[in-house]
Design a protein around this motif. Structure first.
Motif, PDB file in Angstrom:
ATOM      1  N   ARG A 234     -51.540  61.641 -53.797  1.00 22.25           N
ATOM      2  CA  ARG A 234     -50.236  61.154 -54.250  1.00 22.25           C
ATOM      3  C   ARG A 234     -50.164  61.395 -55.755  1.00 22.25           C
ATOM      4  NH1 ARG A 234     -51.399  54.665 -53.262  1.00 22.25           N
ATOM      5  NH2 ARG A 234     -53.041  54.457 -54.844  1.00 22.25           N
ATOM      6  N   ILE A 235     -48.973  61.733 -56.228  1.00 21.68           N
ATOM      7  CA  ILE A 235     -48.842  62.200 -57.609  1.00 21.68           C
ATOM      8  C   ILE A 235     -47.645  61.533 -58.275  1.00 21.68           C
ATOM      9  CG2 ILE A 235     -48.483  64.207 -59.097  1.00 21.68           C
ATOM     10  CD1 ILE A 235     -49.743  65.928 -56.913  1.00 21.68           C
ATOM     11  N   LEU A 236     -47.893  60.969 -59.446  1.00 22.97           N
ATOM     12  CA  LEU A 236     -46.819  60.473 -60.297  1.00 22.97           C
ATOM     13  C   LEU A 236     -46.495  61.560 -61.311  1.00 22.97           C
ATOM     14  CD1 LEU A 236     -44.942  58.298 -61.526  1.00 22.97           C
ATOM     15  CD2 LEU A 236     -46.906  57.548 -62.913  1.00 22.97           C
ATOM     16  N   VAL A 237     -45.247  61.984 -61.342  1.00 21.40           N
ATOM     17  CA  VAL A 237     -44.773  62.993 -62.286  1.00 21.40           C
ATOM     18  C   VAL A 237     -43.860  62.316 -63.292  1.00 21.40           C
ATOM     19  CG1 VAL A 237     -43.474  65.128 -62.590  1.00 21.40           C
ATOM     20  CG2 VAL A 237     -44.922  64.830 -60.568  1.00 21.40           C
ATOM     21  N   ILE A 238     -44.190  62.441 -64.562  1.00 24.64           N
ATOM     22  CA  ILE A 238     -43.317  61.897 -65.613  1.00 24.64           C
ATOM     23  C   ILE A 238     -42.692  63.084 -66.335  1.00 24.64           C
ATOM     24  CG2 ILE A 238     -43.122  60.413 -67.637  1.00 24.64           C
ATOM     25  CD1 ILE A 238     -45.612  58.970 -66.777  1.00 24.64           C
ATOM     26  N   GLY A 239     -41.406  63.290 -66.106  1.00 19.59           N
ATOM     27  CA  GLY A 239     -40.682  64.367 -66.764  1.00 19.59           C
ATOM     28  C   GLY A 239     -40.141  63.917 -68.104  1.00 19.59           C
ATOM     29  N   VAL A 240     -39.611  64.860 -68.855  1.00 15.86           N
ATOM     30  CA  VAL A 240     -39.067  64.521 -70.177  1.00 15.86           C
ATOM     31  C   VAL A 240     -37.646  65.065 -70.346  1.00 15.86           C
ATOM     32  CG1 VAL A 240     -41.280  64.259 -71.354  1.00 15.86           C
ATOM     33  CG2 VAL A 240     -40.249  66.527 -71.177  1.00 15.86           C
ATOM     34  N   GLY A 241     -36.929  65.220 -69.242  1.00 17.10           N
ATOM     35  CA  GLY A 241     -35.535  65.621 -69.388  1.00 17.10           C
ATOM     36  C   GLY A 241     -34.956  66.282 -68.166  1.00 17.10           C
ATOM     37  N   ALA A 311     -38.068  60.153 -64.710  1.00 18.37           N
ATOM     38  CA  ALA A 311     -37.543  61.040 -65.755  1.00 18.37           C
ATOM     39  C   ALA A 311     -36.438  60.314 -66.516  1.00 18.37           C
ATOM     40  CB  ALA A 311     -37.018  62.335 -65.132  1.00 18.37           C
ATOM     41  N   PRO A 312     -36.109  60.780 -67.726  1.00 19.56           N
ATOM     42  CA  PRO A 312     -35.120  60.080 -68.566  1.00 19.56           C
ATOM     43  C   PRO A 312     -33.758  59.937 -67.901  1.00 19.56           C
ATOM     44  CG  PRO A 312     -36.340  61.669 -69.872  1.00 19.56           C
ATOM     45  CD  PRO A 312     -36.719  61.920 -68.439  1.00 19.56           C
ATOM     46  N   SER A 313     -33.194  58.760 -68.055  1.00 22.31           N
ATOM     47  CA  SER A 313     -31.855  58.488 -67.535  1.00 22.31           C
ATOM     48  C   SER A 313     -30.781  58.772 -68.573  1.00 22.31           C
ATOM     49  CB  SER A 313     -31.751  57.019 -67.089  1.00 22.31           C
ATOM     50  OG  SER A 313     -32.009  56.152 -68.194  1.00 22.31           O
ATOM     51  N   GLN A 314     -31.190  59.105 -69.789  1.00 25.00           N
ATOM     52  CA  GLN A 314     -30.255  59.449 -70.859  1.00 25.00           C
ATOM     53  C   GLN A 314     -30.622  60.816 -71.420  1.00 25.00           C
ATOM     54  OE1 GLN A 314     -29.880  56.364 -73.882  1.00 25.00           O
ATOM     55  NE2 GLN A 314     -30.264  54.742 -72.376  1.00 25.00           N
ATOM     56  N   ARG A 315     -29.673  61.470 -72.068  1.00 26.82           N
ATOM     57  CA  ARG A 315     -29.910  62.785 -72.651  1.00 26.82           C
ATOM     58  C   ARG A 315     -30.731  62.625 -73.944  1.00 26.82           C
ATOM     59  NH1 ARG A 315     -27.197  66.964 -70.540  1.00 26.82           N
ATOM     60  NH2 ARG A 315     -27.560  68.170 -72.433  1.00 26.82           N
ATOM     61  N   LEU A 316     -31.936  63.189 -73.927  1.00 26.83           N
ATOM     62  CA  LEU A 316     -32.811  63.039 -75.078  1.00 26.83           C
ATOM     63  C   LEU A 316     -32.320  63.833 -76.283  1.00 26.83           C
ATOM     64  CD1 LEU A 316     -36.388  63.011 -73.528  1.00 26.83           C
ATOM     65  CD2 LEU A 316     -34.665  61.207 -73.667  1.00 26.83           C
ATOM     66  N   ASP A 317     -31.574  64.921 -76.047  1.00 24.22           N
ATOM     67  CA  ASP A 317     -31.040  65.665 -77.189  1.00 24.22           C
ATOM     68  C   ASP A 317     -29.998  64.845 -77.931  1.00 24.22           C
ATOM     69  OD1 ASP A 317     -29.298  65.806 -75.079  1.00 24.22           O
ATOM     70  OD2 ASP A 317     -28.927  67.950 -75.218  1.00 24.22           O
ATOM     71  N   ALA A 318     -29.229  64.018 -77.200  1.00 21.91           N
ATOM     72  CA  ALA A 318     -28.244  63.155 -77.857  1.00 21.91           C
ATOM     73  C   ALA A 318     -28.935  62.067 -78.671  1.00 21.91           C
ATOM     74  CB  ALA A 318     -27.321  62.530 -76.806  1.00 21.91           C
ATOM     75  N   ILE A 319     -30.033  61.532 -78.143  1.00 21.19           N
ATOM     76  CA  ILE A 319     -30.797  60.525 -78.890  1.00 21.19           C
ATOM     77  C   ILE A 319     -31.390  61.154 -80.148  1.00 21.19           C
ATOM     78  CG2 ILE A 319     -32.770  58.953 -78.808  1.00 21.19           C
ATOM     79  CD1 ILE A 319     -32.330  58.690 -75.809  1.00 21.19           C
ATOM     80  N   ALA A 320     -31.906  62.378 -80.018  1.00 13.62           N
ATOM     81  CA  ALA A 320     -32.477  63.064 -81.180  1.00 13.62           C
ATOM     82  C   ALA A 320     -31.420  63.288 -82.256  1.00 13.62           C
ATOM     83  CB  ALA A 320     -33.090  64.388 -80.749  1.00 13.62           C
ATOM     84  N   ALA A 321     -30.224  63.683 -81.855  1.00 12.69           N
ATOM     85  CA  ALA A 321     -29.155  63.938 -82.823  1.00 12.69           C
ATOM     86  C   ALA A 321     -28.824  62.683 -83.621  1.00 12.69           C
ATOM     87  CB  ALA A 321     -27.917  64.461 -82.103  1.00 12.69           C
ATOM     88  N   ARG A 322     -28.939  61.523 -82.976  1.00 16.75           N
ATOM     89  CA  ARG A 322     -28.638  60.270 -83.682  1.00 16.75           C
ATOM     90  C   ARG A 322     -29.713  59.914 -84.703  1.00 16.75           C
ATOM     91  NH1 ARG A 322     -27.081  58.460 -78.352  1.00 16.75           N
ATOM     92  NH2 ARG A 322     -28.991  57.224 -78.147  1.00 16.75           N
ATOM     93  N   HIS A 323     -30.891  60.481 -84.556  1.00 19.00           N
ATOM     94  CA  HIS A 323     -31.995  60.149 -85.465  1.00 19.00           C
ATOM     95  C   HIS A 323     -32.386  61.329 -86.348  1.00 19.00           C
ATOM     96  CE1 HIS A 323     -32.793  56.218 -83.681  1.00 19.00           C
ATOM     97  NE2 HIS A 323     -32.668  56.772 -82.487  1.00 19.00           N
TER      98      HIS A 323
END
Length: 398
Positions: A234-241, A311-323
């Motif tokens: 069994r495998i847990l996959v953690i994606g980043v986008g 995996a992320p429920s929000q767009r990480l590029d949008a979060i990056a743009a804010r920071h």
């Protein structure tokens, strides 16, 4: 059962993985499950390889190691990953201009640039923060079954999985995919995280001799495969986008894309696309196997593998743009040269590229928080995946 963990690549986006793992550790305690490392097989690619190796080397004290990793990512700044001083930026820029102009015809080969950024601080960070001397002991004492780190061979174009395990295993050979049993060292991590053009390639001894290796996400057509080959059921996959992110709003874009936009798009194709395709493939295979009678299934080498994806429920590029303003001024100027500057009143168009290089605390803290929230939102699936007993409700005070 043998539980595997897949940590994908994505530069600074990998902070999200720590939030997910932090929530899982909290849920484990809430369900009064057995403490300790829940993953016998740990596989990482690119920045995910850094997290994977740190967890493997600290598997004997898993919760403490995880807390230390969260602390490191929560206090990150780019100076811990690449040199951002003005002198380094000027020297790198001058070399690239020399290469792109007519100067490349007569320039000394030793002066030609190997990468846009110098990751020497990352080597020091990995050497100091990871308990390398514990990896052998953790494997021998049974805290861990295998650690795998992936990298891409620039000479042959092959994708290589370097793995360390005390158990006898047959190194696998697939089309453009090879595996090699070896001792994982800091060089393997630097190679796996060497984003093309941005960070320099690293020379390693691979299955076909010594060669320069780059980011493991390149040409990684089956990111889940190493965990299966190493025995995970069994495998847990953690994606980043992308896989769970909401789609971008529909709008017309009449301006030609900047270099920053194109670079961000290219990195997203390298880091994000193959994992989602492989997840779909595994789910399809599992479904097909469920339709085959047990007797017929026993005659095949295929076996179902339980999969949990977070995996992320929000767009990480949008979060990056804010920071974006958290970046040092020298790095912001570099982004401006690449066309990242956006007219006032309009949203930034370089969020994707930013999200891979924004190793600054405001951004990484936001990703850790999001990862924790996303994992807690799937706590029923997580408990079912690990087979935990039902969580006991908190007792009321007398």
């Amino acid at each position: 059962m043998t539980t595997g963990l897949i940590l994908s690549g994505g530069g600074a986006r990998a902070a999200y993985q720590l939030g997910v793992l932090q929530a899982i550790d909290e849920l484990c305690a809430a369900h009064q499950a057995a403490p300790g490392n829940p993953f016998q097989v740990i596989c990482g690619t690119s920045a995910g390889a850094l997290n994977a190796t740190a967890l493997a080397c600290g598997a004997h004290a898993y919760t403490q190691t995880l807390r230390q990793l969260v602390a490191v990512w929560s206090q990150f700044h780019v100076g811990q990953v690449y040199r951002a001083e003005l002198s380094d930026m000027v020297l790198s820029g001058a070399r690239w201009l020399s290469l792109l102009g007519l100067g490349w015809l007569w320039a000394n080969r030793r002066l030609r640039p190997r990468s846009l950024l110098n990751p020497s601080p990352l080597r020091q960070l990995l050497t100091e923060q990871i308990e390398w001397q514990r990896l052998h002991r953790n494997l021998d004492e049974g805290h861990l079954r295998a650690l795998a780190v992936t990298a891409s061979n620039y000479a042959s174009g092959e994708h290589v999985t370097f793995y360390q395990s005390p158990y006898p295993m047959q190194s696998w050979v697939r089309n453009q995919r090879l595996a090699q049993l070896c001792e994982i060292r800091v060089e393997h991590l630097l190679a796996s995280a060497a984003i093309p053009f941005i960070f320099p390639a690293v020379k390693l001894r691979g299955p076909r001799g010594r060669a320069y290796f780059g980011d493991g996400a390149m040409r990684q057509t089956a990111p889940i495969s190493p965990a299966i080959h190493l025995g995970a059921d069994r495998i847990l996959v953690i994606g980043v986008g992308r896989m769970a992110e909401p789609t971008a709003p529909q709008a017309d874009h009449h301006e030609y894309p900047t270099l920053a936009q194109i670079a961000g798009h290219a990195l997203s194709s390298i880091f994000l696309d193959n994992l989602s395709v492989d997840v779909e493939r595994l789910r399809r295979i599992n479904h097909t196997l469920s339709l085959i009678p047990a007797e017929a299934r026993a005659a095949t080498p295929l076996r179902p593998v339980e999969l949990l994806l977070i995996a992320p429920s929000q767009r990480l590029d949008a979060i990056a743009a804010r920071h974006a303003e958290a970046l040092p001024a020298t790095v912001r100027r570099l982004f401006n040269i690449l066309g990242a500057r956006t007219p006032r009143g309009r949203p930034r168009q370089d969020g994707a590229l930013l999200s891979y290089l924004l190793f600054e605390a405001p951004f990484t803290q936001a990703l850790i928080t999001l990862g924790r929230q996303d994992a807690l939102a799937q706590q029923a699936d997580i408990a079912r995946f690990f087979g935990w007993p039902a969580a006991k409700p908190p007792q009321k005070p007398c």
